[in-house]
Design a protein around this motif. Structure first.
Motif, PDB file in Angstrom:
ATOM      1  N   LEU A 166       1.007  -1.009   0.416  1.00 53.58           N
ATOM      2  CA  LEU A 166      -0.157  -0.330   0.199  1.00 53.58           C
ATOM      3  C   LEU A 166       0.947   1.275  -0.086  1.00 53.58           C
ATOM      4  O   LEU A 166       1.769   1.651   0.327  1.00 53.58           O
ATOM      5  CB  LEU A 166      -0.686   0.276   1.067  1.00 53.58           C
ATOM      6  CG  LEU A 166      -2.384   0.617   1.214  1.00 53.58           C
ATOM      7  CD1 LEU A 166      -2.776   0.400   0.591  1.00 53.58           C
ATOM      8  CD2 LEU A 166      -2.220   0.771   3.081  1.00 53.58           C
ATOM      9  N   ARG A 167       0.628   1.856  -0.741  1.00 57.01           N
ATOM     10  CA  ARG A 167       1.629   3.664  -0.744  1.00 57.01           C
ATOM     11  C   ARG A 167       0.322   4.503  -0.539  1.00 57.01           C
ATOM     12  O   ARG A 167      -0.168   4.647  -0.016  1.00 57.01           O
ATOM     13  CB  ARG A 167       1.300   4.027  -2.022  1.00 57.01           C
ATOM     14  CG  ARG A 167       2.229   3.174  -3.434  1.00 57.01           C
ATOM     15  CD  ARG A 167       2.957   4.077  -4.742  1.00 57.01           C
ATOM     16  NE  ARG A 167       1.429   4.593  -5.923  1.00 57.01           N
ATOM     17  CZ  ARG A 167       0.858   3.904  -6.651  1.00 57.01           C
ATOM     18  NH1 ARG A 167       0.749   2.772  -6.631  1.00 57.01           N
ATOM     19  NH2 ARG A 167       0.344   4.620  -6.972  1.00 57.01           N
ATOM     20  N   ARG A 168       1.139   4.648   1.133  1.00 56.98           N
ATOM     21  CA  ARG A 168       0.501   5.509   1.797  1.00 56.98           C
ATOM     22  C   ARG A 168       0.531   6.700   1.741  1.00 56.98           C
ATOM     23  O   ARG A 168       1.629   7.496   0.729  1.00 56.98           O
ATOM     24  CB  ARG A 168       1.484   6.287   3.400  1.00 56.98           C
ATOM     25  CG  ARG A 168       1.225   4.282   3.998  1.00 56.98           C
ATOM     26  CD  ARG A 168       1.269   4.556   5.591  1.00 56.98           C
ATOM     27  NE  ARG A 168       1.602   3.354   6.717  1.00 56.98           N
ATOM     28  CZ  ARG A 168       2.241   3.905   7.829  1.00 56.98           C
ATOM     29  NH1 ARG A 168       2.839   4.560   8.318  1.00 56.98           N
ATOM     30  NH2 ARG A 168       2.263   2.225   8.328  1.00 56.98           N
ATOM     31  N   LEU A 169      -0.484   7.414   1.169  1.00 56.03           N
ATOM     32  CA  LEU A 169      -1.182   9.355   1.364  1.00 56.03           C
ATOM     33  C   LEU A 169      -0.756  10.137   2.111  1.00 56.03           C
ATOM     34  O   LEU A 169      -0.617  11.328   2.417  1.00 56.03           O
ATOM     35  CB  LEU A 169      -2.293   9.354   0.868  1.00 56.03           C
ATOM     36  CG  LEU A 169      -2.539   8.439  -0.612  1.00 56.03           C
ATOM     37  CD1 LEU A 169      -4.106   8.363  -0.591  1.00 56.03           C
ATOM     38  CD2 LEU A 169      -1.631   9.232  -2.172  1.00 56.03           C
ATOM     39  N   GLY A 170      -0.238   9.254   3.487  1.00 59.17           N
ATOM     40  CA  GLY A 170      -0.334  10.477   4.852  1.00 59.17           C
ATOM     41  C   GLY A 170       0.233  10.138   5.695  1.00 59.17           C
ATOM     42  O   GLY A 170       0.542   8.481   5.914  1.00 59.17           O
ATOM     43  N   GLU A 171       0.166  10.695   7.204  1.00 59.12           N
ATOM     44  CA  GLU A 171       0.508   9.937   8.544  1.00 59.12           C
ATOM     45  C   GLU A 171      -0.499   9.264   9.113  1.00 59.12           C
ATOM     46  O   GLU A 171      -1.985   9.726   8.857  1.00 59.12           O
ATOM     47  CB  GLU A 171       0.613  11.372   9.003  1.00 59.12           C
ATOM     48  CG  GLU A 171       1.912  11.319   9.134  1.00 59.12           C
ATOM     49  CD  GLU A 171       3.472  10.571   8.807  1.00 59.12           C
ATOM     50  OE1 GLU A 171       3.735   9.879  10.218  1.00 59.12           O
ATOM     51  OE2 GLU A 171       4.249  10.370   8.631  1.00 59.12           O
ATOM     52  N   PRO A 172      -0.533   8.075   9.413  1.00 59.63           N
ATOM     53  CA  PRO A 172      -1.135   7.506   9.983  1.00 59.63           C
ATOM     54  C   PRO A 172      -1.899   8.129  11.166  1.00 59.63           C
ATOM     55  O   PRO A 172      -1.464   8.883  11.948  1.00 59.63           O
ATOM     56  CB  PRO A 172      -0.645   5.914  10.834  1.00 59.63           C
ATOM     57  CG  PRO A 172       0.539   5.883   9.682  1.00 59.63           C
ATOM     58  CD  PRO A 172       0.771   6.827   9.388  1.00 59.63           C
TER      59      PRO A 172
END
Length: 211
Positions: A166-172
């Protein structure tokens, strides 16, 4: 033995809801159990069923059905219209990171009944693997190249384990008792084939897609 029975993946489109009322009912109950009871998210449950405003946008639901019982669910929406990420969880995407386009699909409300303890050889719930494979097949049949989703770090780990990063789009961020994040998965026919459990069965056709 239960090993012999195949979990089936089906799609319920905007026009199928009145035709499959029992499955639709079970799907909203499963969502209530997972998102309200298990994950502690601030969701609206009415008479044991979870609904939100995105159910009113005529989404398609992808279900995993095991001997007549809904054991997995995700909801699919085009990113050219309102989505959960754009409307509800935009804080999970860094500025400019989320760039919707016509070949991107959003999945939301991914949930599995983990009390059915049938596992794949990798030790992942069979319903989870079947649902992931079903989403990929549906997206691939529809000509989509990317899936964007708001999920939790647990599912991110499962996706990584099965070779679907999964390419993260931001911080969890913490939501309820889970750590949520937004990310994108690439869709291609190879992954769709590779991730199918041995007895995978779906009822998708190109026809569903056009509906």
């Amino acid at each position: 033995s239960t090993q012999g029975t195949t979990m089936e993946v089906i799609a319920i489109g905007p026009h199928d809801r009145s035709r499959d009322p029992l499955l639709v009912d079970q799907m909203h109950r499963l969502r209530a159990r997972v998102f309200k009871d298990r994950m502690g998210w601030d969701v609206t449950v009415t008479e044991g069923q979870e609904f939100d405003q995105f159910d009113e946008l005529n989404p398609t639901s992808i279900l995993v059905v095991d001997r007549g019982v809904v054991v997995g669910h995700t909801r699919v929406l085009p990113t050219t219209g309102p989505t959960m990420l754009s409307e509800t969880f935009s804080f999970l995407a860094s500025s400019g990171a989320y760039a919707p386009h016509p070949r991107m699909l959003e999945t939301s409300r991914f949930c599995v009944d983990t009390s059915t303890a049938r596992l794949t050889p990798d030790g992942i719930h069979l319903a989870t693997m079947t649902l992931i494979a079903g989403i990929l097949e549906w997206a691939d049949l529809g000509g989509y190249s990317e899936i964007v989703t708001v999920t939790d770090v647990r599912l991110e780990r499962i996706l990584r384990r099965v070779g679907l990063p999964l390419r993260r789009l931001g911080e969890p961020a913490r939501i309820g008792n889970t750590i949520a994040l937004a990310g994108i998965v690439d869709v291609d026919a190879q992954s769709s084939q590779r991730l199918r459990p041995r007895q995978y069965k779906s009822t998708f056709t190109k026809l569903n897609q056009a509906a």
